[in-house]
Design a protein around this motif. Structure first.
Motif, PDB file in Angstrom:
ATOM      1  N   GLU A  34      -4.124   0.825  -0.606  1.00  0.00           N
ATOM      2  CA  GLU A  34      -4.439  -0.262  -1.237  1.00  0.00           C
ATOM      3  C   GLU A  34      -3.014  -1.039  -1.869  1.00  0.00           C
ATOM      4  O   GLU A  34      -2.282  -0.335  -2.333  1.00  0.00           O
ATOM      5  CB  GLU A  34      -5.408   0.152  -2.600  1.00  0.00           C
ATOM      6  CG  GLU A  34      -6.552   0.462  -1.898  1.00  0.00           C
ATOM      7  CD  GLU A  34      -7.647  -0.445  -1.921  1.00  0.00           C
ATOM      8  OE1 GLU A  34      -7.287  -1.688  -2.036  1.00  0.00           O
ATOM      9  OE2 GLU A  34      -9.098  -0.020  -1.811  1.00  0.00           O
ATOM     10  N   ALA A  35      -3.238  -2.301  -2.164  1.00  0.00           N
ATOM     11  CA  ALA A  35      -2.020  -3.002  -2.673  1.00  0.00           C
ATOM     12  C   ALA A  35      -1.873  -2.599  -4.230  1.00  0.00           C
ATOM     13  O   ALA A  35      -2.870  -2.331  -4.811  1.00  0.00           O
ATOM     14  CB  ALA A  35      -2.315  -4.683  -2.558  1.00  0.00           C
ATOM     15  N   GLY A  36      -0.747  -2.680  -4.524  1.00  0.00           N
ATOM     16  CA  GLY A  36      -0.343  -2.190  -5.871  1.00  0.00           C
ATOM     17  C   GLY A  36      -0.181  -0.815  -6.241  1.00  0.00           C
ATOM     18  O   GLY A  36       0.304  -0.582  -7.247  1.00  0.00           O
ATOM     19  N   THR A  37      -0.536   0.003  -5.288  1.00  0.00           N
ATOM     20  CA  THR A  37      -0.240   1.301  -5.400  1.00  0.00           C
ATOM     21  C   THR A  37       1.233   2.012  -5.372  1.00  0.00           C
ATOM     22  O   THR A  37       2.020   1.026  -4.410  1.00  0.00           O
ATOM     23  CB  THR A  37      -1.051   2.083  -4.681  1.00  0.00           C
ATOM     24  OG1 THR A  37      -0.882   2.064  -3.281  1.00  0.00           O
ATOM     25  CG2 THR A  37      -2.750   1.840  -5.056  1.00  0.00           C
ATOM     26  N   PRO A  38       1.625   3.178  -5.710  1.00  0.00           N
ATOM     27  CA  PRO A  38       3.019   3.415  -5.226  1.00  0.00           C
ATOM     28  C   PRO A  38       3.277   3.717  -3.705  1.00  0.00           C
ATOM     29  O   PRO A  38       4.324   3.480  -3.238  1.00  0.00           O
ATOM     30  CB  PRO A  38       3.263   5.061  -6.034  1.00  0.00           C
ATOM     31  CG  PRO A  38       2.226   4.565  -7.074  1.00  0.00           C
ATOM     32  CD  PRO A  38       1.224   3.914  -6.542  1.00  0.00           C
ATOM     33  N   VAL A  39       2.204   4.346  -2.958  1.00  0.00           N
ATOM     34  CA  VAL A  39       2.432   4.450  -1.580  1.00  0.00           C
ATOM     35  C   VAL A  39       2.525   3.038  -0.857  1.00  0.00           C
ATOM     36  O   VAL A  39       3.033   3.025  -0.065  1.00  0.00           O
ATOM     37  CB  VAL A  39       1.283   5.272  -1.187  1.00  0.00           C
ATOM     38  CG1 VAL A  39      -0.222   4.773  -0.961  1.00  0.00           C
ATOM     39  CG2 VAL A  39       1.742   5.898   0.346  1.00  0.00           C
ATOM     40  N   PHE A  40       1.995   2.070  -1.319  1.00  0.00           N
ATOM     41  CA  PHE A  40       1.977   0.770  -0.771  1.00  0.00           C
ATOM     42  C   PHE A  40       3.041  -0.010  -0.918  1.00  0.00           C
ATOM     43  O   PHE A  40       3.781  -0.359  -0.024  1.00  0.00           O
ATOM     44  CB  PHE A  40       0.869  -0.256  -1.486  1.00  0.00           C
ATOM     45  CG  PHE A  40       1.186  -1.647  -1.022  1.00  0.00           C
ATOM     46  CD1 PHE A  40       0.328  -2.275   0.046  1.00  0.00           C
ATOM     47  CD2 PHE A  40       1.676  -2.429  -1.776  1.00  0.00           C
ATOM     48  CE1 PHE A  40       0.389  -3.283   0.418  1.00  0.00           C
ATOM     49  CE2 PHE A  40       2.043  -3.871  -1.303  1.00  0.00           C
ATOM     50  CZ  PHE A  40       1.273  -4.291  -0.239  1.00  0.00           C
ATOM     51  N   ARG A  41       3.928   0.391  -2.285  1.00  0.00           N
ATOM     52  CA  ARG A  41       5.201  -0.024  -2.491  1.00  0.00           C
ATOM     53  C   ARG A  41       6.301   0.519  -1.697  1.00  0.00           C
ATOM     54  O   ARG A  41       7.102   0.126  -0.858  1.00  0.00           O
ATOM     55  CB  ARG A  41       5.764   0.029  -3.673  1.00  0.00           C
ATOM     56  CG  ARG A  41       4.976  -0.913  -4.908  1.00  0.00           C
ATOM     57  CD  ARG A  41       5.503  -0.793  -6.137  1.00  0.00           C
ATOM     58  NE  ARG A  41       5.095   0.205  -7.100  1.00  0.00           N
ATOM     59  CZ  ARG A  41       3.900   0.338  -7.519  1.00  0.00           C
ATOM     60  NH1 ARG A  41       3.161  -0.589  -7.790  1.00  0.00           N
ATOM     61  NH2 ARG A  41       3.580   1.609  -8.128  1.00  0.00           N
ATOM     62  N   ARG A  42       6.276   2.015  -1.446  1.00  0.00           N
ATOM     63  CA  ARG A  42       7.113   2.761  -0.638  1.00  0.00           C
ATOM     64  C   ARG A  42       6.744   2.580   0.964  1.00  0.00           C
ATOM     65  O   ARG A  42       7.909   2.082   1.706  1.00  0.00           O
ATOM     66  CB  ARG A  42       6.709   4.186  -0.581  1.00  0.00           C
ATOM     67  CG  ARG A  42       6.997   5.069  -1.782  1.00  0.00           C
ATOM     68  CD  ARG A  42       6.787   6.494  -1.703  1.00  0.00           C
ATOM     69  NE  ARG A  42       7.334   7.202  -0.422  1.00  0.00           N
ATOM     70  CZ  ARG A  42       6.667   8.216   0.253  1.00  0.00           C
ATOM     71  NH1 ARG A  42       5.583   8.631  -0.273  1.00  0.00           N
ATOM     72  NH2 ARG A  42       7.357   8.496   1.423  1.00  0.00           N
ATOM     73  N   THR A  43       5.885   1.960   1.334  1.00  0.00           N
ATOM     74  CA  THR A  43       5.553   1.407   2.698  1.00  0.00           C
ATOM     75  C   THR A  43       6.010   0.221   2.995  1.00  0.00           C
ATOM     76  O   THR A  43       6.645  -0.090   4.001  1.00  0.00           O
ATOM     77  CB  THR A  43       3.853   1.539   3.078  1.00  0.00           C
ATOM     78  OG1 THR A  43       3.362   2.836   3.092  1.00  0.00           O
ATOM     79  CG2 THR A  43       3.722   1.033   4.501  1.00  0.00           C
ATOM     80  N   THR A  44       5.948  -0.692   2.251  1.00  0.00           N
ATOM     81  CA  THR A  44       6.357  -2.174   2.207  1.00  0.00           C
ATOM     82  C   THR A  44       7.796  -2.287   2.128  1.00  0.00           C
ATOM     83  O   THR A  44       8.305  -2.817   2.844  1.00  0.00           O
ATOM     84  CB  THR A  44       5.870  -3.024   1.299  1.00  0.00           C
ATOM     85  OG1 THR A  44       5.733  -2.582  -0.117  1.00  0.00           O
ATOM     86  CG2 THR A  44       4.324  -3.214   1.534  1.00  0.00           C
ATOM     87  N   VAL A  45       8.546  -1.301   1.165  1.00  0.00           N
ATOM     88  CA  VAL A  45       9.974  -1.174   1.074  1.00  0.00           C
ATOM     89  C   VAL A  45      10.294  -0.850   2.554  1.00  0.00           C
ATOM     90  O   VAL A  45      11.470  -1.407   3.145  1.00  0.00           O
ATOM     91  CB  VAL A  45      10.184  -0.222   0.058  1.00  0.00           C
ATOM     92  CG1 VAL A  45      11.857  -0.015   0.381  1.00  0.00           C
ATOM     93  CG2 VAL A  45      10.205  -1.130  -1.171  1.00  0.00           C
ATOM     94  N   ALA A  46       9.845   0.337   3.177  1.00  0.00           N
ATOM     95  CA  ALA A  46      10.362   0.922   4.541  1.00  0.00           C
ATOM     96  C   ALA A  46      10.295  -0.089   5.329  1.00  0.00           C
ATOM     97  O   ALA A  46      11.204  -0.102   6.314  1.00  0.00           O
ATOM     98  CB  ALA A  46       9.596   2.155   4.823  1.00  0.00           C
ATOM     99  N   LEU A  47       8.979  -0.740   5.794  1.00  0.00           N
ATOM    100  CA  LEU A  47       8.649  -1.467   6.774  1.00  0.00           C
ATOM    101  C   LEU A  47       9.643  -2.914   6.782  1.00  0.00           C
ATOM    102  O   LEU A  47      10.030  -3.532   7.538  1.00  0.00           O
ATOM    103  CB  LEU A  47       7.294  -1.917   7.089  1.00  0.00           C
ATOM    104  CG  LEU A  47       6.603  -0.550   7.648  1.00  0.00           C
ATOM    105  CD1 LEU A  47       4.997  -0.760   7.486  1.00  0.00           C
ATOM    106  CD2 LEU A  47       7.013  -0.332   8.917  1.00  0.00           C
ATOM    107  N   ALA A  48       9.666  -3.289   5.262  1.00  0.00           N
ATOM    108  CA  ALA A  48      10.560  -4.470   5.263  1.00  0.00           C
ATOM    109  C   ALA A  48      12.023  -4.290   5.526  1.00  0.00           C
ATOM    110  O   ALA A  48      12.810  -4.938   6.327  1.00  0.00           O
ATOM    111  CB  ALA A  48      10.579  -4.901   3.613  1.00  0.00           C
TER     112      ALA A  48
END
Length: 404
Positions: free
Chosen positions: A10-24
């Motif tokens: 889900e958006a806004g969760t810690p795992v979302f932030r990790r995933t988006t940082v990695a893929l960015a």
């Protein structure tokens, strides 16, 4: 508290932030190594004594090998897993970029650029498939937009670094710097990206692969989305390929560093992709896609001006419109294709990069024979067709399934 393993992200969760940082970071690396050479095309034309169209091979050749390899690498990710394929891709393309800056001959340089496109093929479609599998439907628009935003940032930083360093030092030093930054991004990706939760590897029967690709062309919407990738990327790359040649000549006579600095407008694409993805999730992709393409068309026409400020603003408008449209179309692929998503994504991106290679290089003929107005007419025609396709998609009946 960490999320249960069976939940979509889900958006806004810690795992979302990790995933988006990695893929960015992954998008940054891929676009930096592919497109960092773009402002250097006039330098290559002078340094290696080749024409503008021939110099564009430094970009179009890796895009062509990437386009072809995508159709092979994406099925491999169904067997080996998403993260391993993406990790190998990022490290290999970064290393090849570092090696390419040391090669003295034009043909040797082009061979290494072609190999870079080959190795870079392990990231784009696989990343889209990863997000389609791991992200909740409410988060996929934003996450895809952030991935494409990383692409835009990589394209901007790569072009800026290459242009500025080429003016004050050497294009080889600039390209080597891009390779080192791509290597750092690869390490960031490897350490940050969570392992797949909703992917199950399976044995690939290669005889069945053509059928898995063919099924996507029987869908009422996917072939139109594939054509958007070809048209939009081809026109966009054409603008960036040849605008440098125009601005180096009178009456502008800009330096290589100044032309490189113009690519800061890529930041507009970074913001546009994330914002447009979020808007499309709320208002619907059908409504947003044709508006983004229309916006880009306005920017293309603005570049006809003889006023430098208006030209730069036009490039920014083209960039915003293109990345917005690409964000919408690419996220639509993941929602429309219910099976073999990696293959669907790879077809979309294969045509995306094939457009960059074929249509981007073809723009050199228009530039040589009709100057910048010829390029504008050519790209305007491509985007006019893309707009007609978007309007066709807006009338497409929705799927009577959850992913429609």
């Amino acid at each position: 508290m960490s999320e249960p393993d069976d939940r979509l992200i889900e958006a806004g969760t810690p795992v979302f932030r990790r995933t988006t940082v990695a893929l960015a970071a992954a998008g940054f690396s891929t676009f930096a190594v592919l497109y960092g050479v773009q402002p250097l095309l006039p330098v290559y034309a002078d340094d290696f004594h080749v024409s503008p169209a021939e110099s564009s091979l430094a970009l179009s050749l890796p895009c062509a090998t990437l386009a072809i390899a995508l159709l092979i690498v994406s099925p491999l990710s169904e067997v080996w897993g998403r993260k391993p394929v993406m990790t190998i891709s990022l490290f290999a393309s970064a290393i090849l970029t570092i090696v390419a800056c040391l090669v003295p001959s034009w043909h040797g340089f082009l061979i290494l650029r072609a190999l870079t496109g080959l190795t870079a093929s392990g990231l784009p479609a696989v990343a889209m498939a990863y997000l389609s599998e791991e992200m909740h439907g409410r988060a996929i628009g934003l996450s895809m937009g952030l991935l494409i935003g990383g692409n835009a940032l990589g394209g901007m930083v790569g072009r800026l670094i290459a242009g500025v360093i080429a003016d004050f030092g050497s294009w080889r030093l600039g390209l080597g710097t891009i390779g080192v930054l791509a290597l750092i991004a690869a390490i960031t990706f490897w350490r940050a990206l969570p392992e797949s939760r909703h992917f199950t590897p399976h044995r690939m029967r290669w005889g069945e692969v053509p059928g898995t690709f063919a099924q996507h062309f029987r869908d009422a919407g996917l072939p139109w989305l594939f054509s958007e990738a070809f048209l939009l990327m081809g026109g966009f790359v054409c603008v960036y390929n040849y605008i440098g040649f125009r601005l180096l000549d009178p009456p502008f006579s800009l330096s290589q560093a100044a032309i490189g600095a113009i690519f800061v407008v890529y930041l507009a694409g970074t913001a546009s992709s994330a914002v447009t993805g979020e808007i499309a999730s709320r208002l619907g992709r059908r409504k947003v896609l044709w508006l983004a393409i229309t916006f880009a068309l306005v920017g293309i026409l603005m570049t006809l001006s003889d006023n430098l400020a208006v030209i730069i603003a036009g490039i920014a408008v083209v960039t915003i419109g293109f990345f917005g449209a690409h964000s919408v179309a690419s996220s639509w692929i993941g929602r429309r294709a219910l099976r073999d998503r990696a293959q669907a994504s790879s077809v979309y991106l294969s045509l995306y990069y094939l457009g960059s290679s074929v249509l981007g290089t073809a723009g050199g003929w228009f530039f040589a024979h009709a100057g910048w107005p010829g390029v504008v007419a050519y790209v305007g025609g491509l985007y006019g067709i893309a707009l007609a396709v978007a309007l066709r998609l807006s009338r497409l009946p929705p799927l009577q399934r959850p992913a429609g």
